[in-house]
Design a protein around this motif. Structure first.
Motif, PDB file in Angstrom:
ATOM      1  N   VAL A  55       0.824  -1.155  -0.017  1.00  0.00           N
ATOM      2  CA  VAL A  55       0.006   0.061   0.024  1.00  0.00           C
ATOM      3  C   VAL A  55       0.736   1.145  -0.158  1.00  0.00           C
ATOM      4  O   VAL A  55       0.576   2.348  -0.728  1.00  0.00           O
ATOM      5  N   GLY A  56       1.785   1.293   0.875  1.00  0.00           N
ATOM      6  CA  GLY A  56       2.829   2.357   0.770  1.00  0.00           C
ATOM      7  C   GLY A  56       3.435   2.548  -0.494  1.00  0.00           C
ATOM      8  O   GLY A  56       3.606   3.848  -1.014  1.00  0.00           O
ATOM      9  N   LEU A  57       3.656   1.531  -1.313  1.00  0.00           N
ATOM     10  CA  LEU A  57       4.439   1.795  -2.735  1.00  0.00           C
ATOM     11  C   LEU A  57       3.412   2.224  -3.521  1.00  0.00           C
ATOM     12  O   LEU A  57       3.589   3.255  -4.542  1.00  0.00           O
ATOM     13  N   ARG A  74       5.346   4.449  -6.424  1.00  0.00           N
ATOM     14  CA  ARG A  74       6.463   3.717  -6.578  1.00  0.00           C
ATOM     15  C   ARG A  74       6.333   2.323  -7.345  1.00  0.00           C
ATOM     16  O   ARG A  74       7.306   1.587  -7.504  1.00  0.00           O
ATOM     17  N   ALA A  75       5.086   1.819  -7.271  1.00  0.00           N
ATOM     18  CA  ALA A  75       4.738   0.453  -7.758  1.00  0.00           C
ATOM     19  C   ALA A  75       3.180   0.498  -8.247  1.00  0.00           C
ATOM     20  O   ALA A  75       2.487   1.624  -7.951  1.00  0.00           O
ATOM     21  N   THR A  76       2.879  -0.577  -9.069  1.00  0.00           N
ATOM     22  CA  THR A  76       1.799  -0.673  -9.504  1.00  0.00           C
ATOM     23  C   THR A  76       1.051  -1.970  -8.956  1.00  0.00           C
ATOM     24  O   THR A  76       1.643  -2.500  -8.066  1.00  0.00           O
ATOM     25  N   PHE A 111       7.646  -7.839  -5.304  1.00  0.00           N
ATOM     26  CA  PHE A 111       8.557  -7.359  -4.068  1.00  0.00           C
ATOM     27  C   PHE A 111       8.803  -8.587  -3.345  1.00  0.00           C
ATOM     28  O   PHE A 111       7.978  -9.730  -3.128  1.00  0.00           O
ATOM     29  N   PRO A 112      10.100  -8.798  -2.795  1.00  0.00           N
ATOM     30  CA  PRO A 112      10.551 -10.158  -1.956  1.00  0.00           C
ATOM     31  C   PRO A 112       9.648 -10.012  -0.649  1.00  0.00           C
ATOM     32  O   PRO A 112       9.484  -8.883   0.027  1.00  0.00           O
ATOM     33  N   PHE A 113       9.218 -11.452  -0.419  1.00  0.00           N
ATOM     34  CA  PHE A 113       8.234 -11.620   0.781  1.00  0.00           C
ATOM     35  C   PHE A 113       9.121 -12.034   1.918  1.00  0.00           C
ATOM     36  O   PHE A 113       8.596 -11.841   3.122  1.00  0.00           O
TER      37      PHE A 113
END
Length: 240
Positions: free
Chosen positions: A207-209, A214-216, A221-223
């Motif tokens: 959510v922050g990204l 900075r993201a869609t 991303f690594p978990f």
């Protein structure tokens, strides 16, 4: 000065040294290795040649020191955490759980660094950690429940991977078993907190990204770092 203070402070200092080795070791792993075993051997050789002193930007060393201090403090406190589950008391907590927790901390921080940079959780770290943790947990009397919890959480992640292989990697499945073992030694509630907490932390990061652009919705991303972060919370927090 009591052991409950001396032990965590000493662990923090040890963490700075271990963190220096961990950073050098992690730096030896790339995204797409041609020969994973040779890569690991070269990374280990590189790490053993360094002077174990913190180097700028000090992030890995500080994180390792903080995690070492936290898990040792929780063991030494003997209340509400893993130490309480193996008999309580400062001495019991330190002697029976601290070694296992410190090993898990060292492996976890190293895996987080590698996964964050390369999106890999190398088998050369995760797979040997199963027997290593089993040996370290055996004297605590919690090995049986730790193995059962590791199997349960690993199986749950395997199902998630089977249903949505794009959302999780096999490395996450293998890591889940280790998370289940470590948190299982603290209690079943800790396993549940680690399992749920990983997805909550991952969702908050996503959510922050999105909010910052900075993201869609399709960004991956690594978990692994979120799994390990939630495991740390589950071990440190007084879960009952």
């Amino acid at each position: 000065m009591s052991l409950a203070v001396v032990a965590p402070v000493s662990a923090c200092l040890l963490g700075l040294i271990v963190g220096a080795y961990a950073r050098a070791f992690a730096d030896g792993f790339g995204e797409h290795p041609d020969a994973p075993l040779r890569e690991a051997r070269d990374a280990l050789a590189r790490a053993t040649r360094i002077t174990p002193l913190p180097r700028r930007p000090f992030v890995v060393e500080i994180v390792m020191a903080g995690v070492f201090g936290l898990v040792t403090w929780r063991s030494a406190s003997g209340t509400g955490g893993p130490a309480a589950g193996v008999g309580g008391g400062v001495g019991a907590g330190v002697t029976l759980m601290t070694a296992a927790l410190l090993y898990a901390a060292a492996a976890g921080v190293t895996l987080s660094v590698i996964d964050w940079r390369t999106r890999r959780l190398p088998d050369v770290i995760t797979l040997p950690s199963y027997p290593a943790l089993a040996v370290l947990l055996a004297p605590t009397g919690r090995l049986g429940v730790a193995l059962l919890c590791g199997l349960a959480l690993g199986a749950a992640y395997a199902v998630l991977w089977f249903v949505r292989p794009a959302a999780l990697g096999l490395g996450d499945v293998k890591l889940a078993g280790l998370v289940g073992m470590v948190t299982g030694a603290a209690g079943v509630n800790a396993v549940i907190l680690a399992a749920v907490g990983a997805h909550v932390l991952g969702a908050l990061y996503a959510v922050g990204l999105l909010i910052t652009g900075r993201a869609t919705r399709t960004t991956e991303f690594p978990f692994g770092p979120f799994m390990l972060g939630a495991a740390l919370l589950a071990v440190v927090l007084p879960v009952t």
